[in-house]
Each structure stands twice: as C-alpha cells, then as structure tokens.
Design a protein around this motif. Structure first.
Motif, PDB file in Angstrom:
ATOM      1  N   SER A  40     -71.874 -26.750   8.079  1.00  0.00           N
ATOM      2  CA  SER A  40     -71.550 -27.316   9.387  1.00  0.00           C
ATOM      3  C   SER A  40     -71.360 -28.814   9.275  1.00  0.00           C
ATOM      4  N   LYS A  41     -70.589 -29.337  10.214  1.00  0.00           N
ATOM      5  CA  LYS A  41     -70.361 -30.784  10.326  1.00  0.00           C
ATOM      6  C   LYS A  41     -70.398 -31.089  11.808  1.00  0.00           C
ATOM      7  N   CYS A  42     -71.422 -31.835  12.264  1.00  0.00           N
ATOM      8  CA  CYS A  42     -71.615 -32.079  13.688  1.00  0.00           C
ATOM      9  C   CYS A  42     -71.707 -33.570  13.986  1.00  0.00           C
ATOM     10  N   ASP A  43     -71.058 -33.981  15.067  1.00  0.00           N
ATOM     11  CA  ASP A  43     -71.109 -35.368  15.522  1.00  0.00           C
ATOM     12  C   ASP A  43     -71.959 -35.461  16.775  1.00  0.00           C
ATOM     13  N   GLY A  44     -72.788 -36.485  16.839  1.00  0.00           N
ATOM     14  CA  GLY A  44     -73.585 -36.764  18.026  1.00  0.00           C
ATOM     15  C   GLY A  44     -72.750 -37.512  19.050  1.00  0.00           C
ATOM     16  N   ALA A  45     -73.378 -37.890  20.120  1.00  0.00           N
ATOM     17  CA  ALA A  45     -72.688 -38.597  21.195  1.00  0.00           C
ATOM     18  C   ALA A  45     -72.244 -39.984  20.732  1.00  0.00           C
ATOM     19  N   VAL A  46     -71.106 -40.433  21.241  1.00  0.00           N
ATOM     20  CA  VAL A  46     -70.600 -41.769  20.928  1.00  0.00           C
ATOM     21  C   VAL A  46     -71.444 -42.785  21.687  1.00  0.00           C
ATOM     22  N   GLN A  47     -71.955 -43.774  20.966  1.00  0.00           N
ATOM     23  CA  GLN A  47     -72.789 -44.816  21.544  1.00  0.00           C
ATOM     24  C   GLN A  47     -71.909 -45.908  22.164  1.00  0.00           C
ATOM     25  N   PRO A  48     -72.478 -46.797  22.990  1.00  0.00           N
ATOM     26  CA  PRO A  48     -71.688 -47.859  23.622  1.00  0.00           C
ATOM     27  C   PRO A  48     -70.953 -48.759  22.622  1.00  0.00           C
ATOM     28  N   ASP A  49     -71.506 -48.914  21.407  1.00  0.00           N
ATOM     29  CA  ASP A  49     -70.830 -49.757  20.407  1.00  0.00           C
ATOM     30  C   ASP A  49     -69.742 -49.007  19.639  1.00  0.00           C
ATOM     31  N   GLY A  50     -69.484 -47.737  20.000  1.00  0.00           N
ATOM     32  CA  GLY A  50     -68.421 -46.959  19.373  1.00  0.00           C
ATOM     33  C   GLY A  50     -68.858 -46.160  18.159  1.00  0.00           C
ATOM     34  N   THR A  51     -70.108 -46.210  17.780  1.00  0.00           N
ATOM     35  CA  THR A  51     -70.598 -45.468  16.629  1.00  0.00           C
ATOM     36  C   THR A  51     -71.190 -44.125  17.061  1.00  0.00           C
ATOM     37  N   TRP A  52     -71.343 -43.222  16.108  1.00  0.00           N
ATOM     38  CA  TRP A  52     -71.986 -41.938  16.348  1.00  0.00           C
ATOM     39  C   TRP A  52     -72.624 -41.472  15.048  1.00  0.00           C
ATOM     40  N   GLN A  53     -73.527 -40.513  15.175  1.00  0.00           N
ATOM     41  CA  GLN A  53     -74.183 -39.954  13.999  1.00  0.00           C
ATOM     42  C   GLN A  53     -73.495 -38.645  13.619  1.00  0.00           C
ATOM     43  N   ARG A  54     -73.154 -38.517  12.324  1.00  0.00           N
ATOM     44  CA  ARG A  54     -72.567 -37.276  11.814  1.00  0.00           C
ATOM     45  C   ARG A  54     -73.559 -36.648  10.842  1.00  0.00           C
ATOM     46  N   CYS A  55     -73.827 -35.368  11.053  1.00  0.00           N
ATOM     47  CA  CYS A  55     -74.705 -34.616  10.166  1.00  0.00           C
ATOM     48  C   CYS A  55     -73.901 -33.496   9.523  1.00  0.00           C
ATOM     49  N   VAL A  56     -74.017 -33.403   8.203  1.00  0.00           N
ATOM     50  CA  VAL A  56     -73.302 -32.392   7.433  1.00  0.00           C
ATOM     51  C   VAL A  56     -74.325 -31.550   6.697  1.00  0.00           C
ATOM     52  N   ALA A  57     -74.190 -30.230   6.789  1.00  0.00           N
ATOM     53  CA  ALA A  57     -75.070 -29.307   6.075  1.00  0.00           C
ATOM     54  C   ALA A  57     -74.258 -28.588   5.008  1.00  0.00           C
ATOM     55  N   LEU A  73     -66.827 -48.166  10.302  1.00  0.00           N
ATOM     56  CA  LEU A  73     -67.734 -47.622   9.293  1.00  0.00           C
ATOM     57  C   LEU A  73     -67.092 -46.406   8.653  1.00  0.00           C
ATOM     58  N   HIS A  74     -66.930 -46.425   7.348  1.00  0.00           N
ATOM     59  CA  HIS A  74     -66.328 -45.306   6.633  1.00  0.00           C
ATOM     60  C   HIS A  74     -67.166 -45.022   5.390  1.00  0.00           C
ATOM     61  N   PRO A  75     -67.947 -43.943   5.394  1.00  0.00           N
ATOM     62  CA  PRO A  75     -68.737 -43.608   4.211  1.00  0.00           C
ATOM     63  C   PRO A  75     -67.844 -43.377   3.006  1.00  0.00           C
ATOM     64  N   ALA A  76     -68.360 -43.668   1.811  1.00  0.00           N
ATOM     65  CA  ALA A  76     -67.592 -43.508   0.578  1.00  0.00           C
ATOM     66  C   ALA A  76     -67.296 -42.038   0.282  1.00  0.00           C
ATOM     67  N   ASP A  77     -68.159 -41.140   0.729  1.00  0.00           N
ATOM     68  CA  ASP A  77     -67.973 -39.709   0.496  1.00  0.00           C
ATOM     69  C   ASP A  77     -66.879 -39.193   1.429  1.00  0.00           C
ATOM     70  N   LEU A  78     -65.695 -38.915   0.888  1.00  0.00           N
ATOM     71  CA  LEU A  78     -64.565 -38.508   1.727  1.00  0.00           C
ATOM     72  C   LEU A  78     -64.787 -37.171   2.411  1.00  0.00           C
ATOM     73  N   ALA A  79     -65.500 -36.256   1.769  1.00  0.00           N
ATOM     74  CA  ALA A  79     -65.787 -34.967   2.417  1.00  0.00           C
ATOM     75  C   ALA A  79     -66.656 -35.185   3.646  1.00  0.00           C
ATOM     76  N   PHE A  80     -67.521 -36.180   3.591  1.00  0.00           N
ATOM     77  CA  PHE A  80     -68.387 -36.506   4.718  1.00  0.00           C
ATOM     78  C   PHE A  80     -67.588 -37.179   5.825  1.00  0.00           C
ATOM     79  N   ALA A  81     -66.646 -38.034   5.457  1.00  0.00           N
ATOM     80  CA  ALA A  81     -65.907 -38.844   6.422  1.00  0.00           C
ATOM     81  C   ALA A  81     -64.701 -38.134   7.020  1.00  0.00           C
ATOM     82  N   ASP A  82     -64.397 -36.933   6.597  1.00  0.00           N
ATOM     83  CA  ASP A  82     -63.235 -36.215   7.115  1.00  0.00           C
ATOM     84  C   ASP A  82     -63.645 -35.342   8.280  1.00  0.00           C
ATOM     85  N   PRO A  83     -63.144 -35.517   9.479  1.00  0.00           N
ATOM     86  CA  PRO A  83     -62.148 -36.481   9.913  1.00  0.00           C
ATOM     87  C   PRO A  83     -62.790 -37.849  10.168  1.00  0.00           C
ATOM     88  N   PRO A  84     -61.985 -38.917  10.115  1.00  0.00           N
ATOM     89  CA  PRO A  84     -62.538 -40.256  10.340  1.00  0.00           C
ATOM     90  C   PRO A  84     -62.816 -40.552  11.812  1.00  0.00           C
TER      91      PRO A  84
END
Length: 96
Positions: free
Chosen positions: A37-54, A80-91
C-alpha cells in the motif's frame, strides 16, 4: 495451553496495532503493484503531507521463510522529493 493463550494474545495485540496505525479516512491510498500500500495523509497548511508505504519483506527462518509487512513513512511536498523514486511516485498527493 499457556503457549496458545500467549500466541492468541500476541496476535490480538498485533491486529489492534494495525488498526490503530491505519491512515485517516481522508487519506488517499493505492494498493497493489510493487508495494502492499501507498497512502498519503492530509495536506498541511504549508503544502506538505505524510506518505506511508508498506512493502513485503522476506524473513528467512530455518528451512522456510515468510513475508512480513514493513512500513516506512516520510514527508512529501512541493519542494520535498525523497531520493527513493518508488517512494516518491507519484510526486503529487494521491487524492489529487
């Protein structure tokens, strides 16, 4: 008998942990493919969010082996773009 009780208790605690660590209802998730799974949390006011990958991790055990889920979370965002492309897809945020 005691082993069965301890084993059942451990299983129950692990299941409760998985339920409580599930992403919030407003999260966008993808399932399947190269990850469990690849799940994104809510977008914060600064435009960031938490992504969790299992992903499934292979654990060798004597003459056999088994798979266990392994979860990794990281901060994502427009700059913010993590170096791990599998983690960062989609950006972008999965709900977008």
């Amino acid at each position: 008998m005691k082993r069965n009780i301890v084993g059942a208790s451990a299983t129950l605690l692990m299941a409760a942990g998985l339920i409580t660590s599930a992403p919030p209802a407003n999260a966008g998730c993808w399932y399947g493919g190269p990850v469990i799974s690849k799940c994104d949390g809510a977008v914060q006011p600064d435009g960031t969010w938490q992504r969790c990958v299992a992903v499934a991790r292979l654990i060798p055990s004597g003459f056999s082996s088994y798979l266990v889920p392994e979860k990794r979370c990281d901060l994502m965002g427009p700059d913010l773009h993590p170096a791990d492309l599998a983690f960062a897809d989609p950006p972008t945020h999965i709900d977008d």
